[in-house]
Write an enzyme that holds these catalytic residues in place. Structure first.
Site, PDB file in Angstrom:
ATOM      1  N   ASP A 134       0.836  -1.206   0.000  1.00  0.00           N
ATOM      2  CA  ASP A 134       0.000   0.000   0.000  1.00  0.00           C
ATOM      3  C   ASP A 134       0.871   1.257   0.000  1.00  0.00           C
ATOM      4  OD1 ASP A 134      -2.337   1.437   0.012  1.00  0.00           O
ATOM      5  OD2 ASP A 134      -2.655   1.266   2.179  1.00  0.00           O
ATOM      6  N   GLY A 135       0.341   2.324  -0.583  1.00  0.00           N
ATOM      7  CA  GLY A 135       1.018   3.618  -0.511  1.00  0.00           C
ATOM      8  C   GLY A 135       1.552   4.145  -1.835  1.00  0.00           C
TER       9      GLY A 135
ATOM     10  N   TRP B  97       2.839   7.993  -2.534  1.00  0.00           N
ATOM     11  CA  TRP B  97       4.218   8.173  -3.015  1.00  0.00           C
ATOM     12  C   TRP B  97       4.203   9.105  -4.228  1.00  0.00           C
ATOM     13  CZ3 TRP B  97       6.956   7.510  -7.493  1.00  0.00           C
ATOM     14  CH2 TRP B  97       8.353   7.421  -7.386  1.00  0.00           C
TER      15      TRP B  97
ATOM     16  N   ARG C 181      -0.922   9.065 -10.213  1.00  0.00           N
ATOM     17  CA  ARG C 181      -0.966   7.840  -9.398  1.00  0.00           C
ATOM     18  C   ARG C 181      -0.400   6.641 -10.153  1.00  0.00           C
ATOM     19  NH1 ARG C 181      -4.159   7.706  -4.840  1.00  0.00           N
ATOM     20  NH2 ARG C 181      -4.480   5.474  -5.141  1.00  0.00           N
TER      21      ARG C 181
ATOM     22  N   HIS D 121       2.159   3.498  -9.088  1.00  0.00           N
ATOM     23  CA  HIS D 121       1.965   2.048  -9.269  1.00  0.00           C
ATOM     24  C   HIS D 121       3.145   1.438 -10.030  1.00  0.00           C
ATOM     25  CE1 HIS D 121      -1.883   2.319  -7.425  1.00  0.00           C
ATOM     26  NE2 HIS D 121      -2.453   2.988  -8.415  1.00  0.00           N
TER      27      HIS D 121
ATOM     28  N   ASN E  84     -11.052  -2.472  -5.284  1.00  0.00           N
ATOM     29  CA  ASN E  84     -10.291  -1.505  -6.080  1.00  0.00           C
ATOM     30  C   ASN E  84     -10.947  -1.146  -7.418  1.00  0.00           C
ATOM     31  OD1 ASN E  84      -7.060  -2.725  -4.889  1.00  0.00           O
ATOM     32  ND2 ASN E  84      -8.205  -0.938  -4.209  1.00  0.00           N
ATOM     33  N   TRP E  85     -11.981  -1.913  -7.821  1.00  0.00           N
ATOM     34  CA  TRP E  85     -12.681  -1.590  -9.074  1.00  0.00           C
ATOM     35  C   TRP E  85     -13.369  -0.239  -9.012  1.00  0.00           C
ATOM     36  CZ3 TRP E  85     -11.428  -4.611 -12.977  1.00  0.00           C
ATOM     37  CH2 TRP E  85     -11.146  -5.957 -12.753  1.00  0.00           C
TER      38      TRP E  85
ATOM     39  N   ARG F 287     -12.142   2.490  -8.181  1.00  0.00           N
ATOM     40  CA  ARG F 287     -11.218   3.591  -8.510  1.00  0.00           C
ATOM     41  C   ARG F 287     -11.510   4.096  -9.928  1.00  0.00           C
ATOM     42  NH1 ARG F 287      -5.440   2.536  -5.601  1.00  0.00           N
ATOM     43  NH2 ARG F 287      -6.318   1.923  -3.597  1.00  0.00           N
TER      44      ARG F 287
HETATM   45  C1  IPE Z   1      -5.387  -2.669  -0.144  1.00  0.00           C
HETATM   46  O1  IPE Z   1      -5.075  -1.347  -0.302  1.00  0.00           O
HETATM   47  C2  IPE Z   1      -5.389  -3.358  -1.474  1.00  0.00           C
HETATM   48  C3  IPE Z   1      -4.094  -3.493  -2.136  1.00  0.00           C
HETATM   49  C4  IPE Z   1      -2.933  -3.143  -1.641  1.00  0.00           C
HETATM   50  C5  IPE Z   1      -4.139  -4.107  -3.438  1.00  0.00           C
HETATM   51  P1  IPE Z   1      -6.199  -0.225  -0.439  1.00  0.00           P
HETATM   52  O2  IPE Z   1      -5.481   1.056  -0.577  1.00  0.00           O
HETATM   53  O3  IPE Z   1      -7.162  -0.595  -1.486  1.00  0.00           O
HETATM   54  O4  IPE Z   1      -6.931  -0.318   0.985  1.00  0.00           O
HETATM   55  P2  IPE Z   1      -7.786   0.774   1.756  1.00  0.00           P
HETATM   56  O5  IPE Z   1      -8.833   1.268   0.828  1.00  0.00           O
HETATM   57  O6  IPE Z   1      -6.842   1.860   2.169  1.00  0.00           O
HETATM   58  O7  IPE Z   1      -8.336   0.047   2.947  1.00  0.00           O
HETATM   59  C1  IPE Z   2      -1.629   0.280  -3.322  1.00  0.00           C
HETATM   60  O1  IPE Z   2      -1.392   1.640  -3.379  1.00  0.00           O
HETATM   61  C2  IPE Z   2      -1.860  -0.325  -4.677  1.00  0.00           C
HETATM   62  C3  IPE Z   2      -3.246  -0.732  -4.926  1.00  0.00           C
HETATM   63  C4  IPE Z   2      -4.230  -0.650  -4.079  1.00  0.00           C
HETATM   64  C5  IPE Z   2      -3.515  -1.306  -6.216  1.00  0.00           C
HETATM   65  P1  IPE Z   2      -2.572   2.689  -3.325  1.00  0.00           P
HETATM   66  O2  IPE Z   2      -2.960   3.061  -4.699  1.00  0.00           O
HETATM   67  O3  IPE Z   2      -3.698   2.197  -2.471  1.00  0.00           O
HETATM   68  O4  IPE Z   2      -1.843   3.899  -2.606  1.00  0.00           O
HETATM   69  P2  IPE Z   2      -2.472   4.933  -1.592  1.00  0.00           P
HETATM   70  O5  IPE Z   2      -3.055   4.155  -0.453  1.00  0.00           O
HETATM   71  O6  IPE Z   2      -3.516   5.711  -2.325  1.00  0.00           O
HETATM   72  O7  IPE Z   2      -1.310   5.770  -1.159  1.00  0.00           O
HETATM   73 MG    MG Z   3      -4.095   2.414  -0.502  1.00  0.00          MG
END
Ligand code: IPE
Ligand code: IPE
Ligand code: MG
Length: 251
Positions: free
Chosen positions: A29-30, A34, A42, A46, A77-78, A80
């Site tokens: 995550d993150g 970043w 974004r 990734h 995540n769908w 998004r």
């Molecule tokens: C969890 O991260 C899913 C993945 C890392 C693929 P998210 O960023 O989707 O989780 P939430 O929404 O902060 O709980």
């Molecule tokens: C994790 O990073 C990757 C996926 C969930 C696919 P994020 O995209 O959730 O990153 P943040 O949480 O927005 O920083």
């Molecule tokens: Mg996240």
């Protein structure tokens, strides 16, 4: 960093090579934060996140980890923006296309958990090809959690089971055990994770491996996933090794 290659080097880091977790699961995550911190889109976060995964796989292989499960895309995540979802699917295909051979050379077998049937067809094809190409490898399993949700996995497991027993005219099956249910999960045959790492500081599970992490040790680091290095991994393993796992026992 250079990867520790000898037992003495690991010892210097306080890591006992005989007690390395068998199965490590990571919530990567993150990436978004970043990118945001750098005023980048974004999708670039990734992309950097995929780059961060490579040395982590190498490190886990060299440490003797048996299974590395990484949360790459959740059932949630769908929701998004479509462009971000598309970018993630493209990155998955690019990763599989570019890295499969090297992973195979390292002895890594690629597998997946989650409802991959809902991924774009091209991604499914790339995944199937990568899994087939590496199916003869047995040094480590790289388990990609794709369109994965812990609740969804449990529901799919029960539905699959229902379909199989009703076809065979054996419903109801009588009392079922935990082992019976585990046999129908996407993770069937794999040991439960010993260590779950979540990057970026969030202290939540986000629907990851709900069944399998019943007694998993959890390690949260504030490091954002694209900044996660083998050193961060070794810190997590070192922390894990300082803990006493009791599994409900008194001492
Ligand atoms: C969890 O991260 C899913 C993945 C890392 C693929 P998210 O960023 O989707 O989780 P939430 O929404 O902060 O709980
Ligand atoms: C994790 O990073 C990757 C996926 C969930 C696919 P994020 O995209 O959730 O990153 P943040 O949480 O927005 O920083
Ligand atoms: Mg996240």
């Amino acid at each position: 960093m250079n990867l520790p290659t000898s037992e003495s080097e690991l010892e210097a880091l306080g890591i006992d090579p005989a007690r390395v977790p068998r199965h490590i699961a990571i919530i990567m995550d993150g990436n978004g934060r970043w990118a945001k911190a750098r005023n980048l889109p974004r999708a670039l976060g990734h992309r950097q996140g995929v780059l961060a995964l490579k040395p982590i796989v190498k490190a886990t292989v060299s440490l003797g980890v048996q299974v590395l499960t990484v949360y790459a895309f959740s059932t949630e995540n769908w929701i998004r923006p479509q462009a971000e979802v598309d970018a993630l699917m493209d990155l998955l295909m690019e990763f599989l296309r570019k890295e499969t051979q090297e992973l195979k050379d390292q002895g890594v077998s690629i597998r997946a958990i989650g409802d991959v049937s809902a991924l774009p067809k091209r991604a499914q094809e790339a995944l199937n090809e990568a899994m087939e190409t590496t199916s003869d490898q047995c040094r480590m399993i790289l388990n990609l959690a794709l369109n994965y949700g812990g609740r969804d996995e449990l529901v799919r497991a029960v539905n699959r089971w229902l379909a199989s027993v009703s076809m065979e005219g054996r419903w109801p099956p009588g009392e079922i055990s935990e082992a019976d249910l585990a046999k129908h999960l996407d993770t069937r045959g794999l040991p439960d994770p010993d260590l779950l790492i979540r990057s970026s500081g969030e202290e939540r599970i986000s629907n990851f491996m709900l069944w399998q992490i019943a007694y998993t040790e959890i390690y949260v680091t504030r490091t954002l996933w694209p900044d996660f290095t083998p050193t961060t991994l070794l810190e997590a393993i070192s922390d894990f090794q300082r803990r006493t796992r009791r599994f409900g026992a008194a001492e």
